[in-house]
Scaffold this motif. Structure first.
Motif, PDB file in Angstrom:
ATOM      1  N   PRO A  13       0.776  -1.286  -0.026  1.00 48.84           N
ATOM      2  CA  PRO A  13      -0.140   0.000  -0.042  1.00 48.84           C
ATOM      3  C   PRO A  13       0.924   1.287  -0.068  1.00 48.84           C
ATOM      4  O   PRO A  13       0.410   2.529  -0.503  1.00 48.84           O
ATOM      5  N   LEU A  16       1.968   2.222  -3.570  1.00 48.43           N
ATOM      6  CA  LEU A  16       0.606   2.631  -4.197  1.00 48.43           C
ATOM      7  C   LEU A  16       0.456   3.968  -4.039  1.00 48.43           C
ATOM      8  O   LEU A  16       0.321   4.929  -5.058  1.00 48.43           O
ATOM      9  N   VAL A  74      -4.626   4.716   1.906  1.00 49.79           N
ATOM     10  CA  VAL A  74      -5.025   4.112   0.610  1.00 49.79           C
ATOM     11  C   VAL A  74      -6.217   3.173   0.888  1.00 49.79           C
ATOM     12  O   VAL A  74      -6.119   2.098   1.611  1.00 49.79           O
ATOM     13  N   GLU A  78      -8.799   0.224  -3.689  1.00 53.73           N
ATOM     14  CA  GLU A  78      -7.730   0.440  -4.693  1.00 53.73           C
ATOM     15  C   GLU A  78      -6.595  -0.510  -4.291  1.00 53.73           C
ATOM     16  O   GLU A  78      -6.199  -0.980  -5.380  1.00 53.73           O
ATOM     17  N   ILE A  79      -6.415  -0.924  -3.135  1.00 56.01           N
ATOM     18  CA  ILE A  79      -5.328  -2.129  -2.806  1.00 56.01           C
ATOM     19  C   ILE A  79      -5.901  -3.326  -3.598  1.00 56.01           C
ATOM     20  O   ILE A  79      -5.236  -4.213  -4.275  1.00 56.01           O
ATOM     21  N   ALA A 104      -1.327  -7.975   1.832  1.00 58.70           N
ATOM     22  CA  ALA A 104      -1.251  -7.396   0.345  1.00 58.70           C
ATOM     23  C   ALA A 104       0.167  -7.150  -0.306  1.00 58.70           C
ATOM     24  O   ALA A 104       0.866  -6.661   0.427  1.00 58.70           O
ATOM     25  N   GLY A 105       0.236  -7.589  -1.562  1.00 60.05           N
ATOM     26  CA  GLY A 105       1.688  -7.390  -2.255  1.00 60.05           C
ATOM     27  C   GLY A 105       2.206  -8.724  -2.049  1.00 60.05           C
ATOM     28  O   GLY A 105       3.662  -8.527  -2.601  1.00 60.05           O
TER      29      GLY A 105
END
Length: 481
Positions: A13, A16, A74, A78-79, A104-105
């Motif tokens: 995040p 981003l 964020v 969006e994530i 996430a990621g």
């Protein structure tokens, strides 16, 4: 042994956020849960970490450590959209990609069967890093043998790492500091005070003692690090795009009539989105012009939505502004989607397509034609016998049904108003009887004793029958759909 790769985009995040604000790259930057002084810090970059700012701090506390701190929010939508895009992108390098459901990621990729596509695993890993770099992301790729060890090393190092054997992978994972693994801040700080700084130090403790003293998260971490808690790769399945098409009988040029045709497609499209727990973030409107090929138009609401009125208004503006050189013979709608909020799903459910007023007007016409007794509904009662367990009563107005949530839905049993006497006994080799289920009572009026069975015929029918000992006869009382 099949190889497994962990692709980690550290502080995803945060990356981003930096793509949104590239001018912040030289400053300490954090992602916060909300844009307030007491907002919880969720992710930090290296500059913020060097200044002493860690996840779990409040934004005001971070500002007290460094005056250069930058922060932003964020949104989860969006994530999620970025994770879905990267999952599809990584599918270019292997058919099996599993995005982490907890962080996430983080992605796990299968390295099986790639020998004829890449000269080495190092080349494969470098190709992944280079491709993500072209998208503006900083990534680490660790190729190893186990899920946890590759993740742990990817969380602590940068670039590409390829382990030749499980022993080297295990040794490298045990040297990783626990504060790199995204632990709960309270657990992380408690273990740090006790001198448990690395994965190896954690493994030196008994798993049972960790569970008793620190709870399930520490116990689960120990089991994953030791290899006791293992799960195979669970690649994400590519979902079919939500798309609806309408073929027209003749070329259409009028924007108003085209709008009504588009509206006809929008209702099922939004219903499909809501069933997936998603909202519309963009709508691609493809128009096949008579003899002129396809023409693409796109509308995007200000925020993801399931409001058909808002989408129809945007489509109307787009169609009125467009100049079509020929009539439209085919319409195709494709939805871009993101996870919907609970409020959006609830509002969509509370505003169904059914027009209750129109239904009530129609029932009033039926009553006027056939009499008040023509429109009735069933009401459950406390009757002893099955045929007395409900009664028919007049229906004044239609209301929306509110079914209860059940794990297993019962089959529909259609009961006859009066049991039908059977000419012969259903006890036959071609009929399977399930029962009996005894209904006995009624001594206060006329005693009744019935032995109910479900009779399954060779044709697949499921009948509801009973035997009456007093009359020594079998009766058919209903069918099961």
């Amino acid at each position: 042994m099949d190889r497994l790769a962990c692709v980690s985009l550290p502080a995803f995040p945060l990356q981003l956020l930096l793509r949104r604000h590239p001018e912040w790259a030289a400053h300490p930057v954090v992602v916060v849960a909300e844009d307030k002084p007491q907002g919880l810090i969720l992710w930090v970059n290296e500059a913020a970490r060097r200044a002493g700012v860690l996840s779990g701090f409040r934004y005001a506390a971070g500002c007290s450590l460094t005056a250069e701190l930058r922060a932003g929010v964020v949104p989860p939508a969006e994530i999620a959209e970025a994770v879905a895009t990267l999952t599809e992108r990584l599918g270019r390098f292997t058919p099996e990609v599993e995005p982490s459901s907890e962080e996430a990621g983080v992605f796990w990729l299968s390295g099986a069967g790639l020998g004829r596509l890449y000269a080495s695993l190092e080349e494969w890993a470098r190709a992944i890093v280079a491709d993500l770099g072209n998208l503006g992301f900083r990534a680490t790729v660790v190729v190893g043998f186990t899920r946890f060890s590759t993740y742990a090393v990817a969380s602590a190092r940068e670039g590409t790492i390829v382990f030749e054997n499980p022993a080297c992978e295990r040794a490298a994972a045990q040297q990783v500091r626990l504060d790199r693994l995204g632990l709960d801040p309270n657990l992380r700080d408690t273990l740090s005070k006790l001198g448990m700084a690395t994965v190896g130090a954690l493994l030196s403790l008994p798993a049972g003692g960790l569970f008793e003293r620190f709870g399930s998260e520490a116990y689960r971490l120990h089991r994953m690090a030791s290899g006791d808690l293992w799960a195979p790769l669970q690649p994400s399945q590519a979902e079919e795009p939500i798309q609806h098409t309408l073929l027209l009988d003749y070329p259409e040029t009028d924007a108003t009539r085209l709008l009504f045709l588009v509206k006809r497609l929008l209702y099922p499209l939004l219903a499909a989105l809501a069933a997936r727990g998603e909202a519309l973030s963009g709508l691609t409107l493809r128009l096949l012009l008579d003899g002129r090929g396809w023409r693409d138009e796109r509308v995007c609401p200000a925020a993801p939505t399931l409001d058909v009125v808002q989408i129809v208004d945007l489509v109307r503006l787009r169609l009125e502004a467009a100049t079509l050189p020929a009539g439209v013979v085919e319409i195709e709608l494709t939805a871009s989607r993101v996870p919907a909020t609970p409020e959006q799903l609830r509002l969509f459910a509370e505003r169904p397509r059914r027009d209750l007023d129109a239904a009530n007007r129609s029932l009033a016409r039926v009553r006027a034609t056939f009499g008040d007794g023509a429109v009735v509904r069933a009401r459950l009662t406390d009757g002893h016998l099955p045929e007395a367990s409900f009664r028919w009563e007049p229906l004044d107005r239609v209301i929306l049904p509110k079914p209860k949530q059940v794990a297993l839905r019962n089959l529909v049993r259609r009961i006859f108003l009066r049991p039908v006497a059977l000419p012969t006994s259903p006890r036959h080799p071609s009929v399977t009887l399930h029962g009996p289920h005894i209904v006995s009572g009624g001594w206060w009026m006329r005693e009744v004793h019935r032995e109910y069975y479900f009779a399954e015929t060779r044709h697949g029918e499921l009948l509801w029958v009973f035997y009456d000992p007093d009359r020594e006869r079998w009766f058919l009382h209903g069918k099961v759909d």
